[in-house]
Design a protein around this motif. Structure first.
Motif, PDB file in Angstrom:
ATOM      1  N   UNK A 139       0.806  -1.202   0.000  1.00  0.00           N
ATOM      2  CA  UNK A 139       0.000   0.000   0.000  1.00  0.00           C
ATOM      3  C   UNK A 139       0.842   1.254   0.000  1.00  0.00           C
ATOM      4  N   UNK A 140       0.181   2.402   0.129  1.00  0.00           N
ATOM      5  CA  UNK A 140       0.880   3.688   0.080  1.00  0.00           C
ATOM      6  C   UNK A 140       1.537   4.028   1.415  1.00  0.00           C
ATOM      7  N   UNK A 141       2.402   5.031   1.379  1.00  0.00           N
ATOM      8  CA  UNK A 141       3.026   5.590   2.571  1.00  0.00           C
ATOM      9  C   UNK A 141       2.753   7.084   2.600  1.00  0.00           C
ATOM     10  N   UNK A 142       2.600   7.604   3.803  1.00  0.00           N
ATOM     11  CA  UNK A 142       2.368   9.025   4.008  1.00  0.00           C
ATOM     12  C   UNK A 142       3.364   9.537   5.042  1.00  0.00           C
ATOM     13  N   UNK A 143       3.683  10.817   4.935  1.00  0.00           N
ATOM     14  CA  UNK A 143       4.586  11.413   5.912  1.00  0.00           C
ATOM     15  C   UNK A 143       3.874  12.525   6.657  1.00  0.00           C
ATOM     16  N   UNK A 144       3.847  12.379   7.978  1.00  0.00           N
ATOM     17  CA  UNK A 144       3.386  13.463   8.842  1.00  0.00           C
ATOM     18  C   UNK A 144       4.569  14.380   9.117  1.00  0.00           C
ATOM     19  N   UNK A 145       4.368  15.678   8.948  1.00  0.00           N
ATOM     20  CA  UNK A 145       5.448  16.659   9.113  1.00  0.00           C
ATOM     21  C   UNK A 145       4.976  17.758  10.054  1.00  0.00           C
ATOM     22  N   UNK A 146       5.799  18.055  11.056  1.00  0.00           N
ATOM     23  CA  UNK A 146       5.472  19.142  11.973  1.00  0.00           C
ATOM     24  C   UNK A 146       6.741  19.915  12.309  1.00  0.00           C
ATOM     25  N   UNK A 147       7.009  21.037  11.640  1.00  0.00           N
ATOM     26  CA  UNK A 147       8.174  21.854  11.990  1.00  0.00           C
ATOM     27  C   UNK A 147       8.001  22.427  13.394  1.00  0.00           C
ATOM     28  N   UNK A 148       9.025  22.259  14.227  1.00  0.00           N
ATOM     29  CA  UNK A 148       8.922  22.700  15.620  1.00  0.00           C
ATOM     30  C   UNK A 148       9.586  24.047  15.860  1.00  0.00           C
ATOM     31  N   UNK A 149      10.666  24.353  15.144  1.00  0.00           N
ATOM     32  CA  UNK A 149      11.447  25.562  15.421  1.00  0.00           C
ATOM     33  C   UNK A 149      11.514  26.503  14.232  1.00  0.00           C
ATOM     34  N   UNK A 150      11.857  25.993  13.048  1.00  0.00           N
ATOM     35  CA  UNK A 150      11.998  26.833  11.857  1.00  0.00           C
ATOM     36  C   UNK A 150      10.912  26.488  10.838  1.00  0.00           C
ATOM     37  N   UNK A 151      10.289  27.491  10.200  1.00  0.00           N
ATOM     38  CA  UNK A 151       9.444  27.175   9.047  1.00  0.00           C
ATOM     39  C   UNK A 151      10.325  26.650   7.919  1.00  0.00           C
ATOM     40  N   UNK A 152       9.815  25.713   7.153  1.00  0.00           N
ATOM     41  CA  UNK A 152      10.621  25.095   6.106  1.00  0.00           C
ATOM     42  C   UNK A 152       9.924  25.200   4.758  1.00  0.00           C
ATOM     43  N   UNK A 153      10.744  25.317   3.704  1.00  0.00           N
ATOM     44  CA  UNK A 153      10.256  25.299   2.326  1.00  0.00           C
ATOM     45  C   UNK A 153      10.528  23.926   1.746  1.00  0.00           C
ATOM     46  N   UNK A 154       9.467  23.245   1.316  1.00  0.00           N
ATOM     47  CA  UNK A 154       9.596  21.917   0.713  1.00  0.00           C
ATOM     48  C   UNK A 154       8.943  21.933  -0.649  1.00  0.00           C
ATOM     49  N   UNK A 155       9.219  20.900  -1.414  1.00  0.00           N
ATOM     50  CA  UNK A 155       8.629  20.791  -2.748  1.00  0.00           C
ATOM     51  C   UNK A 155       8.517  19.315  -3.119  1.00  0.00           C
ATOM     52  N   UNK A 156       7.831  19.039  -4.200  1.00  0.00           N
ATOM     53  CA  UNK A 156       7.732  17.675  -4.708  1.00  0.00           C
ATOM     54  C   UNK A 156       9.138  17.094  -4.894  1.00  0.00           C
ATOM     55  N   UNK A 157       9.377  15.931  -4.323  1.00  0.00           N
ATOM     56  CA  UNK A 157      10.681  15.282  -4.425  1.00  0.00           C
ATOM     57  C   UNK A 157      11.607  15.543  -3.263  1.00  0.00           C
ATOM     58  N   UNK A 158      11.279  16.499  -2.378  1.00  0.00           N
ATOM     59  CA  UNK A 158      12.112  16.725  -1.195  1.00  0.00           C
ATOM     60  C   UNK A 158      12.151  15.457  -0.349  1.00  0.00           C
ATOM     61  N   UNK A 159      13.295  15.224   0.295  1.00  0.00           N
ATOM     62  CA  UNK A 159      13.464  14.012   1.100  1.00  0.00           C
ATOM     63  C   UNK A 159      13.664  14.390   2.564  1.00  0.00           C
TER      64      UNK A 159
END
Length: 371
Positions: A139-159
């Motif tokens: 099946x599929x995989x999902x990633x939960x993301x919660x920045x705690x200190x710095x806001x982050x810039x992500x994009x398609x393909x970021x690891x």
């Protein structure tokens, strides 16, 4: 391949074979450097959802079903999007799995992710635990993301996360750890503390090895960190260097985030993989090390890693807590590889932290005390 049948952590060549055989499926071909010596980097998909709260789907329930209840709004990651601190996001990953019936997997944040205080956890359909993928999962995989200190810039393909594949029981016992310590010196200590299948690491607060710097404390209200851009940020725009002042202790402020280094040098032999185990609440009111995977060859002298330290990502809890030089802050557990990987950590491009000391994430320019 023989390593695909032996118990242990699957090495790079077995991960590649698993992908070729359909055990790892993705519409977008794997990147050339995506397979690490003992893990696979996971890539963000095209969209992200901000969600009301973290969750686990539970047995028989898909993540997609729960998402329809919890989603607040959708973000397009194609051109990049900023993920804000204090918010929780869910991102479908490009990689889907169809694991053999005798292979399980576990996930962890990548080193650079942990050093930015970005909390990530992989979720699978029907999951009852984060970062744990059962044998035979399809099946599929999902990633939960919660920045705690710095806001982050992500994009398609970021690891931001990585996954290890495991067959059977591979964790070393206390006796095996002691024997391996004598043979290959896993930590730079003549009297290692081995218990519960792990070998203890202490914190370095002497400051002697790092030109008088004990560590770094994250600043609040900073700019954005682009997770895909290396070496572009000034350290002191985001971090406060902690300088030694004749004391070998450090008071952790509640809810502050610190980057420190282990007192001991760490060595992961080519036939082993290691992981920092979850925080033990009996040693103090703090959490250490989001990113727990140490690849085969980390700290291995022939691979350029002699005297490498473990970087400790430390966050205090609700009350101030005093850390003392040498105090135990975590334990490394070691697991057998199913076979020696085709390349070791540090032998290929992209090994950002081989031979490291007190080192921030790859996003920051080298820090020169007093410079």
């Amino acid at each position: 391949m023989a390593e695909q049948q032996r118990a242990g952590i699957l090495p790079a060549q077995a991960i590649a074979a698993l992908a070729e055989e359909g055990g790892i499926r993705t519409r977008r071909p794997l990147d050339d450097d995506q397979i690490q010596p003992a893990s696979l980097d996971l890539r963000l998909g095209r969209s992200a959802w901000r969600i009301r709260a973290s969750f686990l789907p539970g047995a028989g329930i898909t993540v997609k079903d729960r998402l329809s209840e919890l989603a607040l709004h959708k973000l397009d990651l194609a051109d990049g999007a900023v993920l804000e601190t204090g918010c929780v996001y869910l991102v479908p990953l490009f990689e889907k799995l169809r694991l053999p019936v005798d292979v399980a997997a576990s996930a962890n944040p990548k080193s650079s992710t942990g050093r930015l205080d970005v909390f990530t956890r992989v979720i699978a359909d029907g999951a009852r635990a984060f970062d744990a993928i059962p044998m035979g999962y399809e099946g599929p995989l999902y990633l939960e993301i919660s920045p705690r200190t710095f806001p982050i810039l992500v994009r398609t393909g970021s690891r931001l996360s990585q996954v290890r594949f495991r067959r059977g029981v591979s964790r070393l016992s206390d006796l095996e750890l002691l024997n391996l310590q004598q043979e290959q010196r896993l930590v730079d200590s003549d009297a290692p503390d081995v218990a519960g299948g792990g070998i203890a690491l202490g914190v370095d607060l002497a400051g002697e090895a790092w030109n008088g710097i004990l560590g770094f404390r994250a600043k609040k209200h900073t700019g954005v960190v682009d997770v895909d851009k290396r070496g572009g940020l000034d350290v002191e725009d985001f971090w406060e260097p902690l300088r030694a002042r004749g004391s070998t202790s450090l008071v952790l402020d509640p809810d502050a985030f610190y980057i420190l280094a282990s007192r001991e040098a760490v060595h992961v032999p080519p036939d082993q993989a290691a992981e920092m185990v979850p925080f033990d609440p009996l040693v103090g009111e703090f959490r250490v090390h989001y990113a727990g995977f140490f690849d085969p060859g980390f700290g291995h002298a022939p691979a350029g890693g002699a005297h490498a330290r473990a970087v400790l990502e430390v966050r205090s809890r609700e009350v101030p807590f005093i850390l003392e030089h040498g105090q135990t802050v975590g334990r490394l557990v070691y697991e057998r590889m199913a076979a020696r990987p085709s390349h070791l950590y540090g032998e290929a491009l992209g090994s950002n932290y081989q031979g490291q000391g007190l080192k921030l994430s790859k996003h920051f320019r080298p820090f020169v005390p007093g410079g």
